[in-house]
Design an enzyme around this catalytic site. Structure first.
Site, PDB file in Angstrom:
ATOM      1  N   ASN A   1       6.756   0.045  -0.410  1.00 59.23           N
ATOM      2  CA  ASN A   1       5.441   0.154  -1.050  1.00 59.23           C
ATOM      3  C   ASN A   1       5.211   1.627  -1.397  1.00 59.23           C
ATOM      4  O   ASN A   1       4.919   2.433  -0.530  1.00 59.23           O
ATOM      5  CB  ASN A   1       4.373  -0.355  -0.069  1.00 59.23           C
ATOM      6  CG  ASN A   1       2.959  -0.130  -0.574  1.00 59.23           C
ATOM      7  OD1 ASN A   1       2.750   0.179  -1.757  1.00 59.23           O
ATOM      8  ND2 ASN A   1       1.979  -0.279   0.305  1.00 59.23           N
TER       9      ASN A   1
ATOM     10  N   GLU B   1      -5.285  -0.615   2.726  1.00 58.78           N
ATOM     11  CA  GLU B   1      -5.947   0.449   1.947  1.00 58.78           C
ATOM     12  C   GLU B   1      -6.870  -0.151   0.891  1.00 58.78           C
ATOM     13  O   GLU B   1      -7.926   0.417   0.587  1.00 58.78           O
ATOM     14  CB  GLU B   1      -4.876   1.362   1.316  1.00 58.78           C
ATOM     15  CG  GLU B   1      -4.252   2.261   2.388  1.00 58.78           C
ATOM     16  CD  GLU B   1      -2.812   2.652   2.151  1.00 58.78           C
ATOM     17  OE1 GLU B   1      -2.332   2.532   1.009  1.00 58.78           O
ATOM     18  OE2 GLU B   1      -2.157   3.072   3.122  1.00 58.78           O
TER      19      GLU B   1
ATOM     20  N   HIS C   1      -3.579  -5.316   0.950  1.00 59.81           N
ATOM     21  CA  HIS C   1      -3.139  -4.168   1.741  1.00 59.81           C
ATOM     22  C   HIS C   1      -4.364  -3.528   2.394  1.00 59.81           C
ATOM     23  O   HIS C   1      -5.451  -3.488   1.791  1.00 59.81           O
ATOM     24  CB  HIS C   1      -2.406  -3.158   0.853  1.00 59.81           C
ATOM     25  CG  HIS C   1      -1.748  -2.086   1.666  1.00 59.81           C
ATOM     26  ND1 HIS C   1      -2.446  -0.999   2.131  1.00 59.81           N
ATOM     27  CD2 HIS C   1      -0.481  -1.965   2.131  1.00 59.81           C
ATOM     28  CE1 HIS C   1      -1.617  -0.243   2.846  1.00 59.81           C
ATOM     29  NE2 HIS C   1      -0.421  -0.801   2.863  1.00 59.81           N
TER      30      HIS C   1
ATOM     31  N   LYS D   1       2.886   2.983  -3.077  1.00 58.65           N
ATOM     32  CA  LYS D   1       1.471   3.394  -3.174  1.00 58.65           C
ATOM     33  C   LYS D   1       1.273   4.256  -4.430  1.00 58.65           C
ATOM     34  O   LYS D   1       1.878   3.975  -5.460  1.00 58.65           O
ATOM     35  CB  LYS D   1       1.036   4.097  -1.883  1.00 58.65           C
ATOM     36  CG  LYS D   1       1.365   3.260  -0.640  1.00 58.65           C
ATOM     37  CD  LYS D   1       0.784   3.793   0.635  1.00 58.65           C
ATOM     38  CE  LYS D   1       1.197   2.890   1.791  1.00 58.65           C
ATOM     39  NZ  LYS D   1       0.594   3.258   3.059  1.00 58.65           N
TER      40      LYS D   1
ATOM     41  N   GLY E   1       1.138   4.897   8.360  1.00 57.37           N
ATOM     42  CA  GLY E   1       1.135   6.326   8.056  1.00 57.37           C
ATOM     43  C   GLY E   1       0.858   7.222   9.253  1.00 57.37           C
ATOM     44  O   GLY E   1       0.656   8.426   9.088  1.00 57.37           O
TER      45      GLY E   1
ATOM     46  N   GLU F   1       0.657  -5.689   9.344  1.00 54.81           N
ATOM     47  CA  GLU F   1       0.602  -4.230   9.374  1.00 54.81           C
ATOM     48  C   GLU F   1      -0.613  -3.776  10.182  1.00 54.81           C
ATOM     49  O   GLU F   1      -1.739  -3.764   9.644  1.00 54.81           O
ATOM     50  CB  GLU F   1       0.468  -3.679   7.951  1.00 54.81           C
ATOM     51  CG  GLU F   1       1.613  -4.041   7.038  1.00 54.81           C
ATOM     52  CD  GLU F   1       1.724  -3.038   5.904  1.00 54.81           C
ATOM     53  OE1 GLU F   1       2.766  -2.387   5.812  1.00 54.81           O
ATOM     54  OE2 GLU F   1       0.760  -2.880   5.132  1.00 54.81           O
TER      55      GLU F   1
ATOM     56  N   SER G   1       4.650   2.630   9.890  1.00 53.70           N
ATOM     57  CA  SER G   1       5.533   3.671  10.424  1.00 53.70           C
ATOM     58  C   SER G   1       6.960   3.179  10.707  1.00 53.70           C
ATOM     59  O   SER G   1       7.596   3.585  11.685  1.00 53.70           O
ATOM     60  CB  SER G   1       4.915   4.305  11.672  1.00 53.70           C
ATOM     61  OG  SER G   1       3.702   4.974  11.318  1.00 53.70           O
TER      62      SER G   1
HETATM   63  P1  PGA Z   1       3.888   3.491   6.353  1.00 48.24           P
HETATM   64  O1  PGA Z   1       3.038   2.518   5.406  1.00 48.24           O
HETATM   65  O2  PGA Z   1       5.301   2.942   6.393  1.00 48.24           O
HETATM   66  O3  PGA Z   1       3.809   4.836   5.670  1.00 48.24           O
HETATM   67  O4  PGA Z   1       3.253   3.465   7.698  1.00 48.24           O
HETATM   68  C1  PGA Z   1       3.217   1.125   5.453  1.00 48.24           C
HETATM   69  C2  PGA Z   1       2.310   0.454   4.449  1.00 48.24           C
HETATM   70  O5  PGA Z   1       1.185   0.923   4.223  1.00 48.24           O
HETATM   71  O6  PGA Z   1       2.694  -0.577   3.857  1.00 48.24           O
END
Ligand code: PGA
Length: 266
Positions: free
Chosen positions: A16, A110, A108, A18, A184, A178, A224
């Site tokens: 992903n 976010e 997601h 983003k 992140g 997730e 992560s």
């Molecule tokens: P990350 O993000 O691997 O940077 O933790 C995962 C995601 O948001 O899908």
């Protein structure tokens, strides 16, 4: 329902991106990714590798993959719940299908947090994806506060049940578990937590879409993920891949994650 590691569940390693990489950067990245994986002789029948670029990159990624016959698939990061009409700024599932997208991420964390997407709108987006023969990657996960107050599984289970409530029996979906606190942060969930929640999410899929769909649906872990921890997640019977954010932006690191079968035990 018995927990099975169904052989039809080919692991999916999904990047992903983003809000990163413009269309030129996306071409350079996908080209290098394909070369690295082909050089390493990745068995693409044993693992599916997908990238999720921004909308404006999709045409470039599509053209490159088609022209060079790269064994990679791709999808979008969001889709409108509407098919067409006066919805400024929205992107229809029909448009994504016309660009050969296989997948689309919906819900997601976010988007839930910054765009106030409700369980209802996530469900409507998943339904829109299915109407257009796209496979929705339905994201669910608990915040740190949810974890403390209600444990790991309660919120993801509720989110998934709501998202699946309008989908037809047997619908083809992917689920991404997730934990919001793990995204992140550099602090991944434990494989045991991922397995326990994934098993409960598989039950939800079974109740909503039927037992065949439950056996067939891939449940990813995200938050992560990196090349050092991927193999431990993929050893769990109900974890069928990963949704990778930060580590999907570094070609060699993402390629190592896709090659998790080479470093089981690391
Ligand atoms: P990350 O993000 O691997 O940077 O933790 C995962 C995601 O948001 O899908």
């Amino acid at each position: 329902m018995a927990v099975t590691s169904d052989s039809r569940r080919i692991p999916l390693i999904a990047g992903n991106w983003k809000l990163n990489f413009d269309h030129l950067q996306s071409i350079a990245f996908v080209q290098k990714l394909a070369w690295v994986l082909q050089d390493a002789r990745l068995d693409f029948r044993a693992v599916e590798v997908a990238v999720f670029p921004p909308f404006t990159d999709l045409r470039s990624v599509q053209s490159l993959i088609a022209a060079d016959h790269f064994p990679l698939v791709f999808g979008a990061q969001d889709v409108s719940e509407h098919d067409s009409g006066a919805f400024t700024g929205e992107i229809s599932g029909a448009f994504l299908k016309a660009l050969d997208c296989t997948y689309v991420i919906v819900g997601h964390s976010e988007r839930r947090a910054y765009h106030h997407e409700s369980n209802e709108s996530v469900g409507a987006k998943a339904a829109a994806a299915i109407r257009h023969s796209l496979v929705p990657v339905i994201c669910v996960g608990e915040t740190a506060e949810d974890l403390e107050k209600r444990g790991a599984a309660a919120v993801p289970v509720e989110q998934l049940a709501a998202a699946l409530s309008g989908l037809p029996t047997g619908a083809d979906i992917v689920v991404a578990y997730e934990p919001v606190w793990a995204i992140g942060s550099g602090q991944a969930a434990t494989p045991e937590q991922a397995e326990s929640v994934a098993a409960q999410l598989r039950e939800v899929v079974g109740e909503a879409l039927g037992s065949d769909a439950a056996d067939r649906t891939r449940i990813l872990y995200g938050g992560s993920v990196n090349s050092g921890n991927i193999a431990r997640f993929l050893r769990e019977p109900n974890v069928d891949g990963a949704l990778v954010g930060g580590a999907s932006l570094v070609v060699d690191e993402f390629a190592k994650i896709a090659r998790f079968q080479n470093h089981v035990g690391v």
